[in-house]
Design a protein around this motif. Sequence first.
Motif, short mmCIF file in Angstrom:
data_model
loop_
_atom_site.label_atom_id
_atom_site.label_comp_id
_atom_site.label_asym_id
_atom_site.label_seq_id
_atom_site.Cartn_x
_atom_site.Cartn_y
_atom_site.Cartn_z
N THR A 81 0.81 -1.21 0.00
CA THR A 81 0.00 0.00 0.00
C THR A 81 0.85 1.26 0.00
N VAL A 82 1.89 1.29 0.81
CA VAL A 82 2.72 2.48 0.97
C VAL A 82 4.16 2.12 0.59
N GLU A 83 4.85 3.07 0.00
CA GLU A 83 6.25 2.85 -0.39
C GLU A 83 7.02 2.23 0.76
N PRO A 84 7.75 1.17 0.50
CA PRO A 84 8.50 0.51 1.58
C PRO A 84 9.56 1.41 2.18
N CYS A 85 9.71 1.29 3.49
CA CYS A 85 10.79 2.00 4.17
C CYS A 85 12.12 1.36 3.79
N ALA A 86 13.19 1.91 4.28
CA ALA A 86 14.53 1.39 3.97
C ALA A 86 14.68 -0.06 4.43
N MET A 87 14.14 -0.40 5.60
CA MET A 87 14.23 -1.78 6.10
C MET A 87 13.51 -2.74 5.16
N CYS A 88 12.31 -2.37 4.75
CA CYS A 88 11.50 -3.26 3.91
C CYS A 88 12.06 -3.36 2.50
N ALA A 89 12.53 -2.26 1.95
CA ALA A 89 13.15 -2.30 0.63
C ALA A 89 14.40 -3.17 0.66
N GLY A 90 15.19 -3.03 1.71
CA GLY A 90 16.38 -3.86 1.84
C GLY A 90 16.03 -5.33 1.97
N THR A 91 14.99 -5.64 2.71
CA THR A 91 14.57 -7.04 2.86
C THR A 91 14.08 -7.59 1.53
N GLN A 92 13.33 -6.79 0.78
CA GLN A 92 12.89 -7.23 -0.55
C GLN A 92 14.10 -7.49 -1.45
N TYR A 93 15.07 -6.60 -1.42
CA TYR A 93 16.28 -6.74 -2.21
C TYR A 93 16.98 -8.06 -1.88
N TRP A 94 17.20 -8.32 -0.59
CA TRP A 94 17.91 -9.53 -0.19
C TRP A 94 17.08 -10.78 -0.43
N ALA A 95 15.76 -10.67 -0.42
CA ALA A 95 14.90 -11.83 -0.72
C ALA A 95 14.88 -12.13 -2.21
N HIS A 96 15.35 -11.19 -3.03
CA HIS A 96 15.47 -11.36 -4.47
C HIS A 96 14.11 -11.27 -5.19
N ILE A 97 13.21 -10.45 -4.66
CA ILE A 97 11.92 -10.22 -5.32
C ILE A 97 12.12 -9.10 -6.33
N GLY A 98 11.88 -9.38 -7.60
CA GLY A 98 12.32 -8.52 -8.68
C GLY A 98 11.49 -7.31 -9.02
N ARG A 99 10.26 -7.24 -8.51
CA ARG A 99 9.44 -6.06 -8.83
C ARG A 99 8.65 -5.63 -7.60
N LEU A 100 8.46 -4.33 -7.50
CA LEU A 100 7.69 -3.71 -6.43
C LEU A 100 6.61 -2.85 -7.05
N VAL A 101 5.40 -2.94 -6.50
CA VAL A 101 4.31 -2.02 -6.83
C VAL A 101 3.84 -1.41 -5.51
N TYR A 102 3.78 -0.08 -5.45
CA TYR A 102 3.23 0.57 -4.25
C TYR A 102 2.29 1.69 -4.65
N GLY A 103 1.35 1.98 -3.75
CA GLY A 103 0.31 2.95 -4.06
C GLY A 103 0.63 4.38 -3.67
N MET A 104 1.11 4.57 -2.45
CA MET A 104 1.31 5.92 -1.91
C MET A 104 2.76 6.10 -1.48
N GLU A 105 3.33 7.28 -1.74
CA GLU A 105 4.70 7.56 -1.33
C GLU A 105 4.83 7.65 0.18
N GLU A 106 6.00 7.26 0.67
CA GLU A 106 6.27 7.37 2.11
C GLU A 106 6.22 8.83 2.56
N ARG A 107 6.63 9.76 1.69
CA ARG A 107 6.57 11.18 2.06
C ARG A 107 5.13 11.65 2.26
N GLN A 108 4.20 11.08 1.51
CA GLN A 108 2.79 11.41 1.71
C GLN A 108 2.31 10.87 3.06
#
Length: 161
Positions: A81-108
């Motif tokens: 739903t919301v842009e992943p934070c640094a922890m979540c983006a890093g976890t996605q990166y290390w899990a090797h999941i190749g695409r991300l879709v998010y609805g709302m920016e973290e800044r919002q």
Amino acid sequence: MTPLTDDQVHRLLRHANDLARRAMDAGHHPFGALLVAPDGETVLMEQGNVDSVNHAEAVLAREAARLHPPGFLWDCTLVTTVEPCAMCAGTQYWAHIGRLVYGMEERQLLALTGAHAENPTLDLPCRNVFASGQKAVQVVGPVPALAEEIAALHRRFWKAR
């Protein structure tokens, strides 16, 4: 990896927002995430937010990495739903999941929560986290057509905190 249509992106984000609503109803922060198979349709996993350390995206990515081989996950999509934070983006990166879709920016989200002690946002866009690595994670988001639906749930939640 199968390209996603706008219709698929909207349907998947609404599904993730339903998970966020369920997490909120259970007393957790309103975040929801899905793991979608390479076909762009099949939802393999669902996860709502657990707590301030076990975010929906990170919990989902860790479990996905436990259950599936990296080559398969590279063709999958994490929808949140919301842009992943640094922890979540890093976890996605290390899990090797190749695409991300998010609805709302973290800044919002930060604009909605302000300096709330339960949401000490890191102003570090997920694209910056991914760009610091060696794998080209594809990012789709924010999705303006769904951002308001997602923001409405957060406004209701954070106003009551």
